[in-house]
Design a protein around this motif. Structure first.
Motif, mmCIF file in Angstrom:
data_model
loop_
_atom_site.group_PDB
_atom_site.id
_atom_site.type_symbol
_atom_site.label_atom_id
_atom_site.label_comp_id
_atom_site.label_asym_id
_atom_site.label_seq_id
_atom_site.Cartn_x
_atom_site.Cartn_y
_atom_site.Cartn_z
ATOM 1 N N ASN A 30 42.471 32.859 -0.333
ATOM 2 C CA ASN A 30 42.858 31.506 -0.740
ATOM 3 C C ASN A 30 42.907 30.509 0.420
ATOM 4 O OD1 ASN A 30 42.976 31.911 -3.491
ATOM 5 N ND2 ASN A 30 45.161 32.403 -3.520
ATOM 6 N N PRO A 31 43.477 30.867 1.574
ATOM 7 C CA PRO A 31 43.497 29.896 2.686
ATOM 8 C C PRO A 31 42.113 29.578 3.245
ATOM 9 C CG PRO A 31 45.171 31.596 2.998
ATOM 10 C CD PRO A 31 44.278 32.058 1.896
ATOM 11 N N LEU A 32 41.123 30.417 2.935
ATOM 12 C CA LEU A 32 39.774 30.227 3.473
ATOM 13 C C LEU A 32 38.879 29.387 2.573
ATOM 14 C CD1 LEU A 32 39.070 33.900 4.664
ATOM 15 C CD2 LEU A 32 39.989 32.008 6.013
ATOM 16 N N MET A 65 37.452 32.920 -7.403
ATOM 17 C CA MET A 65 37.239 31.989 -6.306
ATOM 18 C C MET A 65 36.546 30.711 -6.774
ATOM 19 S SD MET A 65 38.776 33.280 -3.855
ATOM 20 C CE MET A 65 39.851 33.965 -5.134
ATOM 21 N N GLU A 66 35.630 30.839 -7.715
ATOM 22 C CA GLU A 66 34.986 29.639 -8.257
ATOM 23 C C GLU A 66 36.011 28.763 -8.975
ATOM 24 O OE1 GLU A 66 31.843 28.503 -7.844
ATOM 25 O OE2 GLU A 66 31.811 30.121 -6.368
ATOM 26 N N LEU A 67 36.883 29.393 -9.729
ATOM 27 C CA LEU A 67 37.926 28.644 -10.425
ATOM 28 C C LEU A 67 38.910 28.030 -9.430
ATOM 29 C CD1 LEU A 67 38.609 31.168 -13.334
ATOM 30 C CD2 LEU A 67 37.193 29.100 -13.412
ATOM 31 N N ALA A 68 39.207 28.755 -8.367
ATOM 32 C CA ALA A 68 40.137 28.240 -7.355
ATOM 33 C C ALA A 68 39.565 27.017 -6.649
ATOM 34 C CB ALA A 68 40.457 29.333 -6.332
ATOM 35 N N ARG A 69 38.261 27.003 -6.419
ATOM 36 C CA ARG A 69 37.642 25.832 -5.786
ATOM 37 C C ARG A 69 37.779 24.601 -6.680
ATOM 38 N NH1 ARG A 69 33.813 29.905 -4.008
ATOM 39 N NH2 ARG A 69 33.913 30.080 -1.729
ATOM 40 N N MET A 70 37.700 24.804 -7.979
ATOM 41 C CA MET A 70 37.914 23.689 -8.899
ATOM 42 C C MET A 70 39.337 23.155 -8.752
ATOM 43 S SD MET A 70 37.569 23.519 -13.067
ATOM 44 C CE MET A 70 38.348 25.102 -13.259
ATOM 45 N N CYS A 71 40.315 24.049 -8.649
ATOM 46 C CA CYS A 71 41.695 23.622 -8.473
ATOM 47 C C CYS A 71 41.853 22.833 -7.177
ATOM 48 C CB CYS A 71 42.621 24.835 -8.451
ATOM 49 S SG CYS A 71 42.750 25.717 -10.024
ATOM 50 N N LEU A 72 41.222 23.290 -6.102
ATOM 51 C CA LEU A 72 41.313 22.594 -4.822
ATOM 52 C C LEU A 72 40.707 21.196 -4.895
ATOM 53 C CD1 LEU A 72 40.487 25.387 -2.208
ATOM 54 C CD2 LEU A 72 42.685 24.283 -2.605
ATOM 55 N N GLU A 73 39.598 21.072 -5.612
ATOM 56 C CA GLU A 73 38.966 19.754 -5.765
ATOM 57 C C GLU A 73 39.911 18.787 -6.475
ATOM 58 O OE1 GLU A 73 35.096 19.915 -7.521
ATOM 59 O OE2 GLU A 73 34.421 21.539 -6.211
ATOM 60 N N GLY A 98 44.727 32.724 -13.675
ATOM 61 C CA GLY A 98 43.314 32.408 -13.505
ATOM 62 C C GLY A 98 43.014 32.010 -12.073
ATOM 63 N N ALA A 99 43.743 31.006 -11.567
ATOM 64 C CA ALA A 99 43.558 30.561 -10.187
ATOM 65 C C ALA A 99 44.759 29.708 -9.786
ATOM 66 C CB ALA A 99 42.278 29.745 -10.051
ATOM 67 N N ALA A 100 45.097 29.789 -8.500
ATOM 68 C CA ALA A 100 46.183 28.977 -7.937
ATOM 69 C C ALA A 100 46.085 29.066 -6.416
ATOM 70 C CB ALA A 100 47.537 29.464 -8.418
ATOM 71 N N PRO A 101 45.098 28.404 -5.836
ATOM 72 C CA PRO A 101 44.792 28.618 -4.413
ATOM 73 C C PRO A 101 45.863 28.159 -3.441
ATOM 74 C CG PRO A 101 43.542 26.765 -5.301
ATOM 75 C CD PRO A 101 44.183 27.455 -6.466
ATOM 76 N N SER A 102 46.760 27.272 -3.837
ATOM 77 C CA SER A 102 47.730 26.710 -2.891
ATOM 78 C C SER A 102 49.159 27.204 -3.112
ATOM 79 C CB SER A 102 47.705 25.173 -2.984
ATOM 80 O OG SER A 102 46.420 24.682 -2.675
#
Length: 228
Positions: A30-32, A65-73, A98-102
């Motif tokens: 996630n941090p990457l 990771m693809e879903l996490a990138r959407m969250c970051l955007e 599903g995703a929660a990168p932060s």
């Protein structure tokens, strides 16, 4: 995907809180995600070669990771908002990470409580209400009655308000919700924010449809007592 992969992906969703190796990989990955020079696929390949995770777990992580990138955007254009994505299994009335990168991965241990105790309903926090009404729900965590049973664990992580936006497959089936947490009380999204998020969600329709279909198909087969 073949039948065995259906089972692998869905079981990875179901057992997210029990799979220590998946959680440990997310702590690294996630941090990457925001660092374009980092090749996460190489990291995952090495993890498979070294026996840290299986190939099916690596495939599962790549989807996440693809879903996490959407969250970051989305986080880049929303003020003081942490974006998370939850998938919903209607047949078993369960929710899945599903995703929660932060957000620290330990935060989502509450999924196990909600699923095991069977408390997901229209009065279970913002996401429960959004799932049952299929409408956008905005709440102040400290004061809303929807958070009575869960607010202590959320406040512990500094979250004070939440907006839940349901999302759907292209066939119209409810797939889950995006939960937007803020460390500010009553930090609610505008209608323009909501419409922008919904437009962004539509750009990831393939990933959303893939996971939602796997959950739906696997649960249907499981309910029919068939072997996948």
């Amino acid at each position: 995907m073949n039948g065995s992969n259906h089972q692998d992906v869905v079981e990875s969703l179901r057992e997210y809180n029990l799979k220590k190796n998946i959680k440990e990989q997310l702590k690294i990955i996630n941090p990457l995600l925001g660092k374009k020079e980092t090749d996460i696929k190489v990291h995952l390949l090495n993890a498979v070669v070294n026996g840290v995770i299986t190939k099916s777990e690596s495939d599962f992580l790549e989807i996440k990771m693809e879903l996490a990138r959407m969250c970051l955007e989305l986080e880049q254009v929303l003020d003081s908002i942490y974006v998370t994505m939850l998938f919903y299994d209607r047949e078993r009335n369960n929710i899945f990470h599903g995703a929660a990168p932060s957000i620290p991965v330990e935060f989502f241990d509450f999924f196990s409580v909600v699923n095991e105790q069977g408390i997901l309903d229209e009065n279970c926090a913002s996401c429960g209400r959004a799932i049952y009404t299929q409408e956008v729900v905005q709440t102040d965590i400290g004061t809303s009655p929807l958070w009575t049973n869960l607010k202590e664990s959320f406040i512990e992580y500094g979250f004070k308000s939440c907006t839940s936006i349901p999302f759907f497959t292209h066939t119209g089936r409810l797939a889950g919700t995006f939960a937007h947490y803020s460390n500010k009380p009553n930090n609610l999204l505008t209608q323009d924010d909501v419409e922008m998020i919904q437009e962004k969600i539509s750009m990831f329709s393939f990933e959303i449809q893939t996971i939602s279909d796997l959950i739906h198909e696997y649960t249907q087969v499981g309910n029919a007592r068939l072997t996948i």
